[in-house]
Design a protein around this motif. Structure first.
Motif, short mmCIF file in Angstrom:
data_model
loop_
_atom_site.label_atom_id
_atom_site.label_comp_id
_atom_site.label_asym_id
_atom_site.label_seq_id
_atom_site.Cartn_x
_atom_site.Cartn_y
_atom_site.Cartn_z
N LEU A 50 -12.52 -6.87 -10.22
CA LEU A 50 -11.53 -6.10 -10.98
C LEU A 50 -10.17 -6.74 -10.75
O LEU A 50 -9.86 -7.16 -9.63
N GLU A 51 -9.38 -6.80 -11.80
CA GLU A 51 -8.02 -7.30 -11.65
C GLU A 51 -7.09 -6.11 -11.54
O GLU A 51 -7.30 -5.08 -12.16
N PRO A 52 -6.04 -6.25 -10.74
CA PRO A 52 -5.11 -5.14 -10.58
C PRO A 52 -4.32 -4.89 -11.86
O PRO A 52 -4.00 -5.82 -12.59
N TYR A 53 -4.04 -3.62 -12.12
CA TYR A 53 -3.20 -3.31 -13.28
C TYR A 53 -1.96 -2.54 -12.89
O TYR A 53 -1.13 -2.20 -13.73
N THR A 54 -1.80 -2.26 -11.58
CA THR A 54 -0.57 -1.63 -11.10
C THR A 54 0.04 -2.49 -10.00
O THR A 54 -0.64 -3.31 -9.39
N GLU A 55 1.30 -2.26 -9.74
CA GLU A 55 1.99 -2.99 -8.67
C GLU A 55 1.38 -2.64 -7.31
O GLU A 55 1.23 -3.51 -6.45
N LYS A 56 1.01 -1.38 -7.11
CA LYS A 56 0.42 -0.96 -5.84
C LYS A 56 -0.89 -1.71 -5.57
O LYS A 56 -1.17 -2.10 -4.45
N GLN A 57 -1.67 -1.92 -6.62
CA GLN A 57 -2.93 -2.66 -6.46
C GLN A 57 -2.66 -4.12 -6.12
O GLN A 57 -3.35 -4.72 -5.29
N LYS A 58 -1.64 -4.70 -6.72
CA LYS A 58 -1.28 -6.09 -6.42
C LYS A 58 -0.83 -6.21 -4.96
O LYS A 58 -1.19 -7.17 -4.27
N LEU A 59 -0.05 -5.25 -4.50
CA LEU A 59 0.41 -5.26 -3.12
C LEU A 59 -0.77 -5.08 -2.15
O LEU A 59 -0.81 -5.70 -1.09
N PHE A 60 -1.73 -4.25 -2.54
CA PHE A 60 -2.93 -4.06 -1.72
C PHE A 60 -3.67 -5.38 -1.53
O PHE A 60 -4.07 -5.74 -0.42
N ILE A 61 -3.84 -6.12 -2.62
CA ILE A 61 -4.54 -7.40 -2.56
C ILE A 61 -3.79 -8.38 -1.66
O ILE A 61 -4.39 -9.08 -0.84
N GLU A 62 -2.46 -8.42 -1.77
CA GLU A 62 -1.67 -9.30 -0.92
C GLU A 62 -1.87 -8.96 0.56
O GLU A 62 -2.03 -9.84 1.39
N ALA A 63 -1.86 -7.67 0.87
CA ALA A 63 -2.05 -7.24 2.26
C ALA A 63 -3.46 -7.57 2.73
O ALA A 63 -3.65 -8.04 3.86
N ALA A 64 -4.44 -7.38 1.87
CA ALA A 64 -5.84 -7.66 2.23
C ALA A 64 -6.06 -9.14 2.48
O ALA A 64 -6.91 -9.52 3.29
N LYS A 65 -5.30 -9.97 1.79
CA LYS A 65 -5.43 -11.43 1.96
C LYS A 65 -4.46 -11.98 3.00
O LYS A 65 -4.23 -13.18 3.07
N ASN A 66 -3.88 -11.08 3.80
CA ASN A 66 -2.94 -11.44 4.87
C ASN A 66 -1.72 -12.20 4.36
O ASN A 66 -1.15 -13.03 5.08
N GLU A 67 -1.28 -11.92 3.15
CA GLU A 67 -0.07 -12.53 2.61
C GLU A 67 1.16 -11.70 2.97
O GLU A 67 2.28 -12.16 2.81
N ARG A 68 0.92 -10.49 3.43
CA ARG A 68 1.99 -9.61 3.92
C ARG A 68 1.36 -8.54 4.81
O ARG A 68 0.15 -8.36 4.80
N HIS A 69 2.20 -7.84 5.57
CA HIS A 69 1.70 -6.80 6.47
C HIS A 69 1.29 -5.56 5.68
O HIS A 69 1.98 -5.20 4.71
N PRO A 70 0.20 -4.92 6.07
CA PRO A 70 -0.19 -3.68 5.40
C PRO A 70 0.83 -2.57 5.65
O PRO A 70 1.32 -2.43 6.77
N ILE A 71 1.14 -1.82 4.60
CA ILE A 71 2.14 -0.76 4.72
C ILE A 71 1.53 0.61 4.38
O ILE A 71 1.67 1.55 5.14
N SER A 72 0.86 0.69 3.24
CA SER A 72 0.31 1.98 2.81
C SER A 72 -0.90 2.36 3.66
O SER A 72 -1.49 1.51 4.34
N ILE A 73 -1.27 3.63 3.64
CA ILE A 73 -2.43 4.09 4.41
C ILE A 73 -3.70 3.37 3.95
O ILE A 73 -4.55 3.02 4.76
N GLU A 74 -3.80 3.09 2.65
CA GLU A 74 -4.97 2.37 2.14
C GLU A 74 -5.03 0.95 2.67
O GLU A 74 -6.08 0.47 3.09
N GLU A 75 -3.88 0.28 2.67
CA GLU A 75 -3.81 -1.10 3.18
C GLU A 75 -4.13 -1.15 4.67
O GLU A 75 -4.90 -2.00 5.13
N LYS A 76 -3.55 -0.24 5.43
CA LYS A 76 -3.78 -0.20 6.87
C LYS A 76 -5.25 0.12 7.19
O LYS A 76 -5.83 -0.46 8.10
N THR A 77 -5.82 1.03 6.43
CA THR A 77 -7.21 1.42 6.66
C THR A 77 -8.14 0.26 6.35
O THR A 77 -9.07 -0.02 7.12
N TRP A 78 -7.92 -0.43 5.23
CA TRP A 78 -8.77 -1.57 4.88
C TRP A 78 -8.62 -2.69 5.91
O TRP A 78 -9.59 -3.31 6.32
N PHE A 79 -7.38 -2.94 6.35
CA PHE A 79 -7.12 -3.95 7.37
C PHE A 79 -7.89 -3.60 8.66
O PHE A 79 -8.57 -4.45 9.25
#
Length: 129
Positions: A50-79
């Motif tokens: 799936l490709e992201p269609y929102t900015e939040k989804q794009k940020l999630f992918i960046e965090a998941a790929k270690n391109e930035r630190h996880p910030i949201s609860i979803e990003e932190k949980t996946w990390f």
């Protein structure tokens, strides 16, 4: 797959509940609920299914790929989930084993009891003298 809200929701509905294949001991109830509900969706976003269609989804992918630190609860949980899986894959044999206490021939439980008794008897004799 199209990048619409409907296609994303369809994937979540089709896949159902995400089964976490690691120890759940370190996850809060909130984190478990997030992973169970959105785990398949997170994987699809990261893999490109799936490709992201929102900015939040794009940020999630960046965090998941270690391109930035996880910030949201979803990003932190996946990390947390992915790092826990890595640890278990590398050190699972250690995590599942129970520590064994080795006896020390120099200092044993019985020796400690005997020492305590002799100290108490000596203290008692000298105390009243």
């Amino acid at each position: 797959m199209k990048n619409t809200k409907d296609s994303h929701l369809k994937l979540i509905t089709q896949k159902g509940r995400f089964k976490m294949d690691c120890s759940l001991a370190i996850f809060s109830n909130e984190e478990r609920a997030i992973l169970e509900k959105y785990g398949h969706w997170f994987k699809a976003l990261i893999s490109g299914e799936l490709e992201p269609y929102t900015e939040k989804q794009k940020l999630f992918i960046e965090a998941a790929k270690n391109e930035r630190h996880p910030i949201s609860i979803e990003e932190k949980t996946w990390f947390k989930y992915t790092k826990r899986k890595e640890i278990e894959e590398k050190h699972g044999h250690v995590l599942s084993s129970r520590p064994e206490l080795k006896t020390d021939p120099f200092y044993s439980r019985e020796g400690a009891k005997h020492l305590r008794k002799s100290q108490m008897s000596t203290m008692g004799k000298n105390h009243w003298a």
